[in-house]
Design a protein around this motif. Sequence first.
Motif, mmCIF file in Angstrom:
data_model
loop_
_atom_site.group_PDB
_atom_site.id
_atom_site.type_symbol
_atom_site.label_atom_id
_atom_site.label_comp_id
_atom_site.label_asym_id
_atom_site.label_seq_id
_atom_site.Cartn_x
_atom_site.Cartn_y
_atom_site.Cartn_z
ATOM 1 N N ASP A 1 0.849 -1.195 0.000
ATOM 2 C CA ASP A 1 0.000 0.000 0.000
ATOM 3 C C ASP A 1 0.883 1.243 0.000
ATOM 4 O O ASP A 1 2.042 1.209 0.437
ATOM 5 C CB ASP A 1 -0.905 0.007 1.226
ATOM 6 C CG ASP A 1 -1.895 -1.157 1.221
ATOM 7 O OD1 ASP A 1 -2.323 -1.562 0.113
ATOM 8 O OD2 ASP A 1 -2.209 -1.677 2.316
ATOM 9 N N GLU A 2 0.315 2.340 -0.478
ATOM 10 C CA GLU A 2 1.075 3.590 -0.490
ATOM 11 C C GLU A 2 1.396 4.012 0.941
ATOM 12 O O GLU A 2 0.502 4.104 1.784
ATOM 13 C CB GLU A 2 0.287 4.689 -1.197
ATOM 14 C CG GLU A 2 1.077 5.979 -1.332
ATOM 15 C CD GLU A 2 0.344 7.017 -2.160
ATOM 16 O OE1 GLU A 2 0.839 8.157 -2.256
ATOM 17 O OE2 GLU A 2 -0.736 6.693 -2.706
ATOM 18 N N PRO A 3 2.664 4.257 1.242
ATOM 19 C CA PRO A 3 3.051 4.604 2.615
ATOM 20 C C PRO A 3 2.492 5.972 3.030
ATOM 21 O O PRO A 3 2.306 6.865 2.207
ATOM 22 C CB PRO A 3 4.579 4.641 2.556
ATOM 23 C CG PRO A 3 4.954 3.956 1.286
ATOM 24 C CD PRO A 3 3.816 4.182 0.343
ATOM 25 N N THR A 4 2.258 6.102 4.323
ATOM 26 C CA THR A 4 1.830 7.387 4.874
ATOM 27 C C THR A 4 2.987 8.114 5.535
ATOM 28 O O THR A 4 2.888 9.303 5.815
ATOM 29 C CB THR A 4 0.712 7.165 5.904
ATOM 30 O OG1 THR A 4 1.172 6.262 6.921
ATOM 31 C CG2 THR A 4 -0.533 6.572 5.233
ATOM 32 N N SER A 5 4.084 7.397 5.758
ATOM 33 C CA SER A 5 5.253 8.010 6.394
ATOM 34 C C SER A 5 6.088 8.768 5.367
ATOM 35 O O SER A 5 5.949 8.575 4.154
ATOM 36 C CB SER A 5 6.120 6.930 7.047
ATOM 37 O OG SER A 5 6.569 6.004 6.062
ATOM 38 N N GLU A 6 6.955 9.645 5.837
ATOM 39 C CA GLU A 6 7.870 10.368 4.959
ATOM 40 C C GLU A 6 8.952 9.433 4.443
ATOM 41 O O GLU A 6 9.350 8.487 5.136
ATOM 42 C CB GLU A 6 8.514 11.538 5.711
ATOM 43 C CG GLU A 6 7.557 12.659 6.067
ATOM 44 C CD GLU A 6 7.056 13.397 4.835
ATOM 45 O OE1 GLU A 6 7.839 13.557 3.876
ATOM 46 O OE2 GLU A 6 5.875 13.784 4.833
ATOM 47 N N HIS A 7 9.414 9.691 3.246
ATOM 48 C CA HIS A 7 10.502 8.871 2.703
ATOM 49 C C HIS A 7 11.800 9.191 3.441
ATOM 50 O O HIS A 7 11.986 10.300 3.953
ATOM 51 C CB HIS A 7 10.666 9.097 1.199
ATOM 52 C CG HIS A 7 11.040 10.493 0.826
ATOM 53 N ND1 HIS A 7 10.102 11.463 0.484
ATOM 54 C CD2 HIS A 7 12.250 11.100 0.748
ATOM 55 C CE1 HIS A 7 10.706 12.585 0.199
ATOM 56 N NE2 HIS A 7 12.015 12.409 0.357
ATOM 57 N N VAL A 8 12.687 8.203 3.461
ATOM 58 C CA VAL A 8 13.974 8.369 4.154
ATOM 59 C C VAL A 8 15.140 8.477 3.177
ATOM 60 O O VAL A 8 16.243 8.883 3.561
ATOM 61 C CB VAL A 8 14.220 7.201 5.136
ATOM 62 C CG1 VAL A 8 13.209 7.261 6.268
ATOM 63 C CG2 VAL A 8 14.159 5.852 4.418
ATOM 64 N N SER A 9 14.923 8.103 1.907
ATOM 65 C CA SER A 9 15.979 8.242 0.907
ATOM 66 C C SER A 9 15.355 8.284 -0.486
ATOM 67 O O SER A 9 14.211 7.870 -0.683
ATOM 68 C CB SER A 9 17.002 7.103 1.004
ATOM 69 O OG SER A 9 16.391 5.849 0.791
ATOM 70 N N ILE A 10 16.148 8.797 -1.438
ATOM 71 C CA ILE A 10 15.691 8.953 -2.819
ATOM 72 C C ILE A 10 16.770 8.437 -3.754
ATOM 73 O O ILE A 10 17.971 8.574 -3.478
ATOM 74 C CB ILE A 10 15.398 10.440 -3.148
ATOM 75 C CG1 ILE A 10 14.242 10.971 -2.303
ATOM 76 C CG2 ILE A 10 15.077 10.622 -4.632
ATOM 77 C CD1 ILE A 10 13.991 12.451 -2.517
ATOM 78 N N ARG A 11 16.326 7.856 -4.873
ATOM 79 C CA ARG A 11 17.248 7.397 -5.906
ATOM 80 C C ARG A 11 16.656 7.755 -7.269
ATOM 81 O O ARG A 11 15.551 7.331 -7.602
ATOM 82 C CB ARG A 11 17.440 5.884 -5.794
ATOM 83 C CG ARG A 11 18.364 5.281 -6.841
ATOM 84 C CD ARG A 11 18.502 3.787 -6.618
ATOM 85 N NE ARG A 11 17.224 3.090 -6.810
ATOM 86 C CZ ARG A 11 17.048 1.786 -6.598
ATOM 87 N NH1 ARG A 11 18.060 1.054 -6.147
ATOM 88 N NH2 ARG A 11 15.873 1.218 -6.803
#
Length: 290
Positions: A174-184
Amino acid sequence: MSSPQQVAPERSIFGVDPLDDFVTMVGDWIYVNGRGKPNLEIEGKIGQIIDQETGERVQLPVRNETIVDLSRTRFDSRMTISQHAQYNRILNSLVSRSGESSYTGAKISYHRRKEIDYFHPAPSGKVRVTRDAETLAIKPDGIVQKQRIADLNIYCPNRLFDYRISINVEKPADEPTSEHVSIREKNRLSYAHQNFIVDLTQVTVPEKPQEPIHELEIEIKDVEQLMQAGAQAKSNPASNGSGPNGQEWTSFDDQVLIFLNNIRMLIRYAAPSPVSYKAVIRLLTSLYAL
């Protein structure tokens, strides 16, 4: 007087080619680790097996392609930008050739994708959300939680690169509700041929935007079909050496062989990189020690 017609030699005294031990070993490994698991991903990456103590590629007393199980090593899938560019030229030329009217082989299609992976924390690992780089819309099937199942490292002493075969499960999430911790960020060129996709990717992370990573991997498109062929082969006594001919190639063996051949051919086209300073010093030290 015409010469007698040449007769093709029989493959062996038994009249057949024996099964290739390397292919059957890789096939057995894929089947054992992948059977019964949905949402499988099977891919091969080219790179080098690195000795963690020296930071250099491992050196083993073998002369040909060998499956290895080594401790204190890591697999480095990075290549230089010049190697990346060379692979781009080679693969583009294959696409052009397959588009010619005289070409009778399987077509090779080409697709470029620019995407951004956002990684969100989850109770067991991370959830990856893949978005289109321009619209930021979530890609179809773009939310997954990846679980590593097994890796197989193959050392190629006569080549510039080794390779690793990986089996993973990419479970839809499911689509997370938390903030992302890293990006690529990914700039990916995909070349599809039969049941395989060659991905040539440039990866950039915000922390090091001037140091992109270049990688090449070969992925099996229809893993479910491969595993079905494996199950059929395992249910046939002739395929495991107990049949009338002792050895019989199956569709599963052929697909594994084609997968390996794709990796092998790409490795053989690799362009040399400059020799590292450490490698030169190590070579000179060994020579003076003689």
